[in-house]
Design a protein around this motif. Structure first.
Motif, PDB file in Angstrom:
ATOM      1  N   ILE A 183       0.839  -1.207   0.000  1.00 40.57           N
ATOM      2  CA  ILE A 183       0.000   0.000   0.000  1.00 40.57           C
ATOM      3  C   ILE A 183       0.875   1.258   0.000  1.00 40.57           C
ATOM      4  N   LEU A 199       2.367   1.858  -3.444  1.00 37.79           N
ATOM      5  CA  LEU A 199       1.372   2.418  -4.364  1.00 37.79           C
ATOM      6  C   LEU A 199       1.173   3.914  -4.106  1.00 37.79           C
ATOM      7  N   GLN A 200       1.198   4.275  -2.823  1.00 32.74           N
ATOM      8  CA  GLN A 200       1.023   5.695  -2.492  1.00 32.74           C
ATOM      9  C   GLN A 200       2.214   6.530  -2.960  1.00 32.74           C
ATOM     10  N   ARG A 209      -5.630   8.456  -1.750  1.00 29.80           N
ATOM     11  CA  ARG A 209      -6.406   7.655  -0.793  1.00 29.80           C
ATOM     12  C   ARG A 209      -7.662   7.045  -1.426  1.00 29.80           C
ATOM     13  N   ILE A 252      -6.818   3.802  -3.085  1.00 31.46           N
ATOM     14  CA  ILE A 252      -6.625   2.710  -2.118  1.00 31.46           C
ATOM     15  C   ILE A 252      -7.972   2.188  -1.630  1.00 31.46           C
ATOM     16  N   ALA A 269      -7.042   1.225   5.371  1.00 35.35           N
ATOM     17  CA  ALA A 269      -5.924   1.095   4.429  1.00 35.35           C
ATOM     18  C   ALA A 269      -5.505   2.460   3.893  1.00 35.35           C
ATOM     19  N   SER A 270      -6.487   3.342   3.711  1.00 37.87           N
ATOM     20  CA  SER A 270      -6.165   4.675   3.172  1.00 37.87           C
ATOM     21  C   SER A 270      -5.397   5.533   4.160  1.00 37.87           C
ATOM     22  N   THR A 286      -2.782   4.584   5.755  1.00 37.53           N
ATOM     23  CA  THR A 286      -1.389   4.132   5.815  1.00 37.53           C
ATOM     24  C   THR A 286      -0.433   5.296   5.491  1.00 37.53           C
TER      25      THR A 286
END
Length: 362
Positions: free
Chosen positions: A255, A258-259, A265, A268, A350-351, A353
């Motif tokens: 994650i 990916l960010q 966000r 995600i 998850a967003s 993170t």
């Protein structure tokens, strides 16, 4: 539950009138015009004249309180009761005087069969005799026995209208009530309301007056089953929550990468919502497919396995399965909705993170 409700509707409402209109006492001989007027109402399929009275029936072994229904057999050919005759025929009421048709459960209570004689006593009607005042009574012969499998089989007996009028000491052409058959019995209250509006002098009542509580109980049971089913699906939805939370914890590094590559966000959140909804979709699809397959073949499966849920006395009776696709769509849609709601918390988590914090330990 749909099947049981349908069986109640078929078995009980075949005997209990959908709508019963009381003919005014000053108009009991001129009921034909009232019948013609009522036949113009919406949802009314057929109207038949009947004579009703409470009575007692006696055999050599027992006594039972019943409701007499004097009918015209020619106008009752469509009545479901007479499509479930075990012995005899409806037409015998017209060919021979003082014949009755009774239910199988009443015949068992009285310990009688076709061809036996029973005494019908009307306590509300009395005559003077050298022995004093006694209730009106007459011997009748059992011309037929029906079995609807309902609780009212032992509380109603049928005889020809003319025989009922003779028993009640009234003219042959008089009737006490008009029985309305509707396209749908559950429209009875609407029809009763229209009768009261258009014909204020008439008194009408629907089957819900006497049997409404039974159907209300069935409806409540359906609601309780829906609640239990919803709780079961909700528990299953928590599995999606826990599974996605574990995925979020396990995929913290991915994650974060990916960010750092530019995914925001919202992206995600969409990934985890899509993952949870896809899992939920396959679960709902497979569950619906096998559930429908099981429902459509339930009686065959129980027969093969030798399972009899109704007990030994109902060895030949199957469960009344009535699969309605609207219910299937409602349950499946609700399960999908719960699956979607179950993904919101893990996706939101998850967003949150923090890429720098997570990648600093890689």
């Amino acid at each position: 539950m749909n099947g049981f409700e349908g069986e109640l509707k078929k078995r009980i409402l075949a005997i209990v009138p959908h709508v019963l209109v009381e003919v005014p006492k000053d108009d009991t001989s001129n009921w034909q015009q009232t019948k013609k007027d009522l036949s113009q109402l919406e949802f009314v399929q057929n109207i038949s004249p009947i004579v009703e009275a409470e009575s007692l029936v006696l055999s050599n072994n027992a006594l039972q309180g019943v409701l007499i229904q004097g009918i015209e057999p020619e106008q009752e050919q469509h009545n479901l009761v007479f499509q479930h005759m075990l012995n005899g025929q409806l037409n015998s009421l017209s060919t021979t005087a003082y014949q009755v048709i009774i239910g199988q459960s009443l015949a068992r209570k009285l310990d009688v069969s076709q061809g036996d004689k029973i005494r019908v006593v009307v306590p509300a009607k009395t005559i003077f005799t050298p022995m004093g005042r006694i209730p009106v009574q007459r011997i009748f012969t059992i011309a037929g026995i029906f079995n609807m499998g309902s609780q009212v089989d032992d509380s109603v007996i049928y005889m020809h209208k003319n025989d009922a009028n003779k028993l009640l000491r009234v003219k042959d052409d008089e009737v006490s009530h008009l029985r309305l058959y509707l396209q749908d019995a559950f429209l009875a209250e609407q029809v009763v309301e229209k009768i009261h509006q258009q014909f204020p002098s008439l008194t009408a009542r629907s089957w819900q007056t006497s049997q409404g509580t039974l159907f209300s109980a069935v409806k409540m049971e359906k609601n309780m089953i829906w609640l239990m089913l919803s709780l079961i699906v909700a528990v299953a939805a928590f599995n999606i929550v826990s599974a996605l939370v574990m995925v979020v914890i396990d995929k913290q590094g991915e994650i974060a990468i990916l960010q750092t590559c530019g995914m925001d966000r919202a992206g995600i959140v969409k990934i985890f919502i899509a993952q949870g909804v896809i899992n939920g979709f396959w679960g709902v699809a497979l569950g619906s497919f096998f559930g429908v397959l099981l429902a459509l073949n339930l009686n065959d499966i129980m027969s093969v396995l030798g399972v009899n849920l109704l007990g030994g006395g109902y060895a030949t009776q199957s469960l009344p399965v009535d699969l309605q696709w609207l219910d299937v769509l409602t349950v499946s849609g609700s399960a999908l909705l719960m699956s979607f709601l179950a993904t919101l918390y893990p996706a939101y988590r998850a967003s949150l993170t923090q890429p720098a914090e997570v990648l600093s330990h890689e």
